[in-house]
Design a protein around this motif. Structure first.
Motif, PDB file in Angstrom:
ATOM      1  N   LEU A   6      15.011   1.796  -5.961  1.00 54.62           N
ATOM      2  CA  LEU A   6      15.353   1.044  -7.012  1.00 54.62           C
ATOM      3  C   LEU A   6      15.535  -1.008  -6.208  1.00 54.62           C
ATOM      4  CD1 LEU A   6      17.072   2.123  -9.840  1.00 54.62           C
ATOM      5  CD2 LEU A   6      15.072   1.571 -10.232  1.00 54.62           C
ATOM      6  N   HIS A   7      15.107  -1.914  -6.607  1.00 57.11           N
ATOM      7  CA  HIS A   7      15.495  -3.361  -6.478  1.00 57.11           C
ATOM      8  C   HIS A   7      15.298  -4.205  -7.343  1.00 57.11           C
ATOM      9  CE1 HIS A   7      11.471  -3.381  -5.861  1.00 57.11           C
ATOM     10  NE2 HIS A   7      11.108  -4.420  -5.796  1.00 57.11           N
ATOM     11  N   GLN A   8      16.262  -5.778  -7.162  1.00 57.05           N
ATOM     12  CA  GLN A   8      16.401  -6.590  -7.752  1.00 57.05           C
ATOM     13  C   GLN A   8      15.204  -7.209  -6.798  1.00 57.05           C
ATOM     14  OE1 GLN A   8      19.883  -7.305  -7.928  1.00 57.05           O
ATOM     15  NE2 GLN A   8      19.317  -7.952  -9.812  1.00 57.05           N
ATOM     16  N   ASP A   9      14.080  -8.522  -6.992  1.00 55.01           N
ATOM     17  CA  ASP A   9      13.248  -9.085  -6.442  1.00 55.01           C
ATOM     18  C   ASP A   9      14.048 -11.033  -6.737  1.00 55.01           C
ATOM     19  OD1 ASP A   9       9.836  -8.410  -6.100  1.00 55.01           O
ATOM     20  OD2 ASP A   9      11.283  -7.664  -7.492  1.00 55.01           O
ATOM     21  N   LYS A  10      14.466 -10.858  -5.857  1.00 47.99           N
ATOM     22  CA  LYS A  10      15.569 -12.363  -6.264  1.00 47.99           C
ATOM     23  C   LYS A  10      15.347 -12.653  -4.776  1.00 47.99           C
ATOM     24  CE  LYS A  10      19.603  -9.509  -4.238  1.00 47.99           C
ATOM     25  NZ  LYS A  10      21.009  -8.982  -4.999  1.00 47.99           N
ATOM     26  N   TYR A  68       1.055  -1.081  -0.094  1.00 42.92           N
ATOM     27  CA  TYR A  68      -0.279  -0.157  -0.068  1.00 42.92           C
ATOM     28  C   TYR A  68       0.760   1.084   0.054  1.00 42.92           C
ATOM     29  CZ  TYR A  68      -3.231   3.808   0.684  1.00 42.92           C
ATOM     30  OH  TYR A  68      -3.709   5.045   1.224  1.00 42.92           O
ATOM     31  N   TYR A  69       0.324   2.235  -0.819  1.00 43.51           N
ATOM     32  CA  TYR A  69       1.742   3.364  -1.541  1.00 43.51           C
ATOM     33  C   TYR A  69       0.634   4.493  -0.638  1.00 43.51           C
ATOM     34  CZ  TYR A  69       5.005   1.251  -4.642  1.00 43.51           C
ATOM     35  OH  TYR A  69       5.718  -0.361  -4.437  1.00 43.51           O
ATOM     36  N   GLY A  70       0.366   4.723   0.743  1.00 44.32           N
ATOM     37  CA  GLY A  70      -0.090   6.274   0.862  1.00 44.32           C
ATOM     38  C   GLY A  70       0.668   7.488   0.009  1.00 44.32           C
ATOM     39  N   PRO A  97       7.953 -15.652 -13.817  1.00 42.25           N
ATOM     40  CA  PRO A  97       7.673 -14.618 -13.458  1.00 42.25           C
ATOM     41  C   PRO A  97       7.279 -13.962 -12.298  1.00 42.25           C
ATOM     42  CG  PRO A  97       5.991 -15.499 -14.861  1.00 42.25           C
ATOM     43  CD  PRO A  97       6.616 -16.172 -14.680  1.00 42.25           C
ATOM     44  N   VAL A  98       7.208 -13.028 -12.498  1.00 37.09           N
ATOM     45  CA  VAL A  98       7.162 -12.167 -11.341  1.00 37.09           C
ATOM     46  C   VAL A  98       5.255 -10.849 -11.784  1.00 37.09           C
ATOM     47  CG1 VAL A  98       7.077 -10.296  -9.595  1.00 37.09           C
ATOM     48  CG2 VAL A  98       8.470 -11.693  -9.350  1.00 37.09           C
ATOM     49  N   LEU A  99       4.703 -11.337 -11.238  1.00 36.81           N
ATOM     50  CA  LEU A  99       3.560 -10.478 -12.235  1.00 36.81           C
ATOM     51  C   LEU A  99       2.604  -9.518 -11.247  1.00 36.81           C
ATOM     52  CD1 LEU A  99       0.558 -11.636 -13.991  1.00 36.81           C
ATOM     53  CD2 LEU A  99      -0.075 -10.406 -12.281  1.00 36.81           C
ATOM     54  N   SER A 100       2.994  -7.942 -11.310  1.00 38.67           N
ATOM     55  CA  SER A 100       2.556  -7.424 -10.611  1.00 38.67           C
ATOM     56  C   SER A 100       0.619  -6.521 -11.311  1.00 38.67           C
ATOM     57  CB  SER A 100       2.759  -6.373  -9.902  1.00 38.67           C
ATOM     58  OG  SER A 100       3.683  -4.603 -11.333  1.00 38.67           O
ATOM     59  N   VAL A 101       0.112  -6.230  -9.925  1.00 40.34           N
ATOM     60  CA  VAL A 101      -1.217  -5.609 -11.292  1.00 40.34           C
ATOM     61  C   VAL A 101      -1.571  -4.080  -9.825  1.00 40.34           C
ATOM     62  CG1 VAL A 101      -3.649  -5.531 -10.263  1.00 40.34           C
ATOM     63  CG2 VAL A 101      -2.376  -7.632 -10.627  1.00 40.34           C
ATOM     64  N   GLY A 140      -4.515   6.753  -2.316  1.00 46.63           N
ATOM     65  CA  GLY A 140      -3.437   5.705  -2.344  1.00 46.63           C
ATOM     66  C   GLY A 140      -3.342   4.784  -3.223  1.00 46.63           C
ATOM     67  N   ARG A 141      -2.463   4.261  -3.593  1.00 49.66           N
ATOM     68  CA  ARG A 141      -2.083   2.859  -4.604  1.00 49.66           C
ATOM     69  C   ARG A 141      -1.573   1.333  -3.732  1.00 49.66           C
ATOM     70  NH1 ARG A 141       2.598   0.910  -7.365  1.00 49.66           N
ATOM     71  NH2 ARG A 141       2.291   0.174  -9.224  1.00 49.66           N
ATOM     72  N   ILE A 142      -2.135   0.983  -3.874  1.00 49.40           N
ATOM     73  CA  ILE A 142      -2.127  -1.029  -4.099  1.00 49.40           C
ATOM     74  C   ILE A 142      -1.711  -1.357  -5.290  1.00 49.40           C
ATOM     75  CG2 ILE A 142      -3.039  -3.539  -3.399  1.00 49.40           C
ATOM     76  CD1 ILE A 142      -5.433  -1.853  -1.676  1.00 49.40           C
ATOM     77  N   ASN A 143      -0.116  -2.350  -4.912  1.00 49.52           N
ATOM     78  CA  ASN A 143       0.117  -3.354  -6.095  1.00 49.52           C
ATOM     79  C   ASN A 143       0.203  -4.164  -5.515  1.00 49.52           C
ATOM     80  OD1 ASN A 143       3.378  -4.228  -6.343  1.00 49.52           O
ATOM     81  ND2 ASN A 143       2.187  -3.355  -8.029  1.00 49.52           N
ATOM     82  N   LEU A 144      -0.353  -5.639  -5.759  1.00 52.20           N
ATOM     83  CA  LEU A 144      -0.373  -6.665  -5.921  1.00 52.20           C
ATOM     84  C   LEU A 144       1.027  -7.626  -6.492  1.00 52.20           C
ATOM     85  CD1 LEU A 144      -4.050  -7.523  -6.550  1.00 52.20           C
ATOM     86  CD2 LEU A 144      -2.729  -7.188  -3.906  1.00 52.20           C
ATOM     87  N   TYR A 186      16.683  -4.016 -11.758  1.00 51.40           N
ATOM     88  CA  TYR A 186      16.281  -3.670 -10.809  1.00 51.40           C
ATOM     89  C   TYR A 186      14.916  -2.182 -11.460  1.00 51.40           C
ATOM     90  CZ  TYR A 186      20.117  -4.207  -8.385  1.00 51.40           C
ATOM     91  OH  TYR A 186      21.606  -4.822  -7.191  1.00 51.40           O
ATOM     92  N   HIS A 187      13.848  -2.380 -10.591  1.00 49.70           N
ATOM     93  CA  HIS A 187      12.979  -1.031 -11.099  1.00 49.70           C
ATOM     94  C   HIS A 187      12.603  -1.053  -9.242  1.00 49.70           C
ATOM     95  CE1 HIS A 187      11.920  -5.087  -9.686  1.00 49.70           C
ATOM     96  NE2 HIS A 187      10.594  -4.752  -9.306  1.00 49.70           N
ATOM     97  N   GLY A 188      11.484   0.150  -9.665  1.00 49.79           N
ATOM     98  CA  GLY A 188      11.041   0.954  -8.280  1.00 49.79           C
ATOM     99  C   GLY A 188      10.115   2.029  -8.530  1.00 49.79           C
TER     100      GLY A 188
HETATM  101  C1  MD6 Z   1       4.789  -1.429  -7.554  1.00 53.40           C
HETATM  102  N1  MD6 Z   1       6.236  -3.226  -8.280  1.00 53.40           N
HETATM  103  O1  MD6 Z   1       4.865  -1.891  -8.450  1.00 53.40           O
HETATM  104  C2  MD6 Z   1       6.898  -1.674  -7.134  1.00 53.40           C
HETATM  105  N2  MD6 Z   1       7.956  -5.706  -8.570  1.00 53.40           N
HETATM  106  O2  MD6 Z   1       4.615  -0.584  -6.812  1.00 53.40           O
HETATM  107  C3  MD6 Z   1       7.175  -3.785  -8.163  1.00 53.40           C
HETATM  108  O3  MD6 Z   1       8.684  -4.216  -7.204  1.00 53.40           O
HETATM  109  C4  MD6 Z   1       7.468  -5.256  -9.249  1.00 53.40           C
HETATM  110  O4  MD6 Z   1       6.100  -3.644 -10.131  1.00 53.40           O
HETATM  111  C5  MD6 Z   1       8.826  -7.602  -9.296  1.00 53.40           C
HETATM  112  C6  MD6 Z   1       7.208  -7.460 -10.751  1.00 53.40           C
HETATM  113  C7  MD6 Z   1       6.379  -6.236 -11.060  1.00 53.40           C
HETATM  114  C8  MD6 Z   1       6.657  -5.207  -9.873  1.00 53.40           C
END
Ligand code: MD6
Ligand code: FE
Length: 200
Positions: free
Chosen positions: A116-120, A107-109, A128-132, A190-194, A172-174
């Protein structure tokens, strides 16, 4: 639904329509009741600005002991199950072979960001990692598989889905910032990221 490739990040703009977005938010309410959001600290002891919780058999946690997946919320309860409509997104876009074992909920308020980070922390990077994205717009920054170098940014809007697989999996992403109150999906803004992950 438009499809966009940015440095091998597969971005599905408006994958979820307004009705589907509202349905997901409704399914998240009981999850957030039984597994409340908490504010993790990084391994170096800094508090992160986003608040988090998880659904699934595993949840991602971070404290002075480091980053890891574990089968209990920091307060001791089990993580709630991942609702079917969320699993359906994974089955459609990521894999029909195997379901994710973690749905990380961020949750982003107002004023929050994610460096910036890696998912590792996952065992097998071939998944894969999937984000919503749900709620306010967010400026998503994509870098390289090593620190530094040029980056590119794109605004993610409510209903967008990003699939990070293949060559992008360890990039890397952020999130630089959100545009607070840009969406009316979440009553308090705010924002929710799954993010859906195969952790083990
Ligand atoms: C975000 N997303 O969108 C942060 N990680 O709030 C991530 O950190 C992320 O979007 C792995 C894969 C996709 C992502
Ligand atoms: Fe990430």
């Amino acid at each position: 639904m438009a499809r966009l490739l940015l440095r091998d990040f597969d971005i599905r703009k408006a994958y979820l329509d307004g009705h589907a977005q509202a349905q997901l938010v409704d399914m998240l309410r009981p999850i957030l009741k039984s597994a409340p959001l908490f504010r993790p600290t990084t391994a170096s002891g800094k508090e992160m600005s986003v608040r988090m919780t998880s659904a699934g058999s595993l949840g991602w946690v971070s404290d002075k002991a480091g980053y890891r997946y574990q089968d209990l919320h920091p307060k001791g309860m089990s993580w709630p199950a991942i609702p079917d409509p969320i699993l359906d997104i994974w089955r459609d876009l990521a894999s029909s072979e195997r379901d994710p074992d973690c749905c990380l909920i961020n949750y982003y308020g107002e004023g929050t960001r994610m460096g910036l980070h890696q998912d590792k922390d996952e065992a097998d990077f071939s998944w894969p990692v999937l984000s919503v994205s749900l709620g306010d717009d967010a400026l998503f920054r994509i870098g390289n598989t090593t620190r530094g170098g040029k980056t590119e940014s794109i605004w993610l809007n409510s209903g967008d889905v990003v699939i990070m697989g293949g060559p992008a999996r360890l990039a890397y992403h952020g999130i630089d910032r959100i545009r607070f109150s840009s969406s009316r999906l979440l009553p308090k803004g705010g924002r929710i990221n799954l993010t859906l992950r195969v952790a083990r």
